[in-house]
Scaffold this motif. Structure first.
Motif, short mmCIF file in Angstrom:
data_model
loop_
_atom_site.label_atom_id
_atom_site.label_comp_id
_atom_site.label_asym_id
_atom_site.label_seq_id
_atom_site.Cartn_x
_atom_site.Cartn_y
_atom_site.Cartn_z
N ALA A 72 0.83 -1.21 0.00
CA ALA A 72 0.00 0.00 0.00
C ALA A 72 0.87 1.26 0.00
O ALA A 72 0.62 2.20 -0.77
CB ALA A 72 -0.94 -0.01 1.21
N PHE A 73 1.87 1.30 0.86
CA PHE A 73 2.74 2.46 0.98
C PHE A 73 3.47 2.75 -0.33
O PHE A 73 3.46 3.87 -0.84
CB PHE A 73 3.73 2.24 2.12
N VAL A 74 4.09 1.72 -0.89
CA VAL A 74 4.89 1.92 -2.10
C VAL A 74 3.99 2.24 -3.29
O VAL A 74 4.33 3.08 -4.12
CB VAL A 74 5.78 0.69 -2.38
N THR A 75 2.84 1.60 -3.38
CA THR A 75 1.90 1.90 -4.46
C THR A 75 1.44 3.35 -4.39
O THR A 75 1.35 4.04 -5.42
CB THR A 75 0.69 0.95 -4.41
N LEU B 188 -5.50 2.83 -1.22
CA LEU B 188 -6.58 3.09 -0.26
C LEU B 188 -7.40 1.83 0.00
O LEU B 188 -7.78 1.55 1.13
CB LEU B 188 -7.47 4.23 -0.79
N GLU B 189 -7.63 1.04 -1.04
CA GLU B 189 -8.37 -0.21 -0.88
C GLU B 189 -7.61 -1.20 0.00
O GLU B 189 -8.20 -1.83 0.89
CB GLU B 189 -8.64 -0.83 -2.26
N HIS C 45 -7.72 -3.82 5.12
CA HIS C 45 -6.92 -4.45 6.16
C HIS C 45 -6.85 -3.59 7.42
O HIS C 45 -6.03 -3.85 8.30
CB HIS C 45 -5.51 -4.76 5.63
N ASP C 46 -7.73 -2.60 7.49
CA ASP C 46 -7.85 -1.73 8.66
C ASP C 46 -6.51 -1.13 9.09
O ASP C 46 -6.17 -1.10 10.26
CB ASP C 46 -8.51 -2.48 9.84
N GLY D 178 -1.48 5.11 6.63
CA GLY D 178 -1.27 5.70 5.31
C GLY D 178 -2.53 6.14 4.59
O GLY D 178 -2.45 6.73 3.51
N ALA D 179 -3.69 5.87 5.17
CA ALA D 179 -4.95 6.18 4.49
C ALA D 179 -5.11 7.65 4.14
O ALA D 179 -5.55 7.97 3.03
CB ALA D 179 -6.14 5.67 5.30
#
Length: 132
Positions: free
Chosen positions: A31-34, A58-59, A64-65, A69-70
């Motif tokens: 998620a972070f790298v994307t 974001l998905e 994954h709660d 980073g949201a």
């Protein structure tokens, strides 16, 4: 690297980081790298790629709660939608999130604050409360 416009080098490192995150099956790392790959795409003007990366990030975070980073991913999504001319979708993204009007201070909310600040004048209601 993003701040210095070393975008080719940033892309290379981001792709290496994504490969590593996939091997480790690390959802937070993916998620972070994307998300940061999306920020790099925005700097290049590749708005559609930035939007896709923001949505993916974001998905992953939401499903994954993972809250850390949201706000960064949501800020990127709003900015990319605005840049692509879809103010209504940017507004829906913000309103559909669980983000309240008050955001805690810190680096993780700065990008969202900026995006929210861009959304108001884009809608023609710079002085209106965004929660109404």
């Amino acid at each position: 690297l993003l701040a210095t416009d070393a975008l080719d080098l940033a892309d290379d490192y981001l792709e290496r980081m994504l490969a590593d995150a996939r091997v480790r099956a690390s959802i937070p790392a993916l998620a972070f790298v994307t998300c940061y790959r999306g920020r790099c795409s925005m700097r290049r003007g590749a708005v559609a790629q930035a939007e896709a990366d923001a949505r993916t990030s974001l998905e992953l975070l939401t499903n994954h709660d993972i809250r850390l980073g949201a706000p960064i991913a949501l800020g990127l999504l709003i900015e990319s939608l605005l840049e692509g001319g879809d103010r209504a979708a940017a507004d829906r993204a913000l309103r559909g999130s669980d983000v309240g009007e008050e955001l805690p201070p810190g680096w993780s909310t700065t990008y969202l604050l900026r995006a929210r600040g861009l959304l108001r004048p884009a809608q023609g209601n710079a002085s209106q409360d965004w929660t109404t």
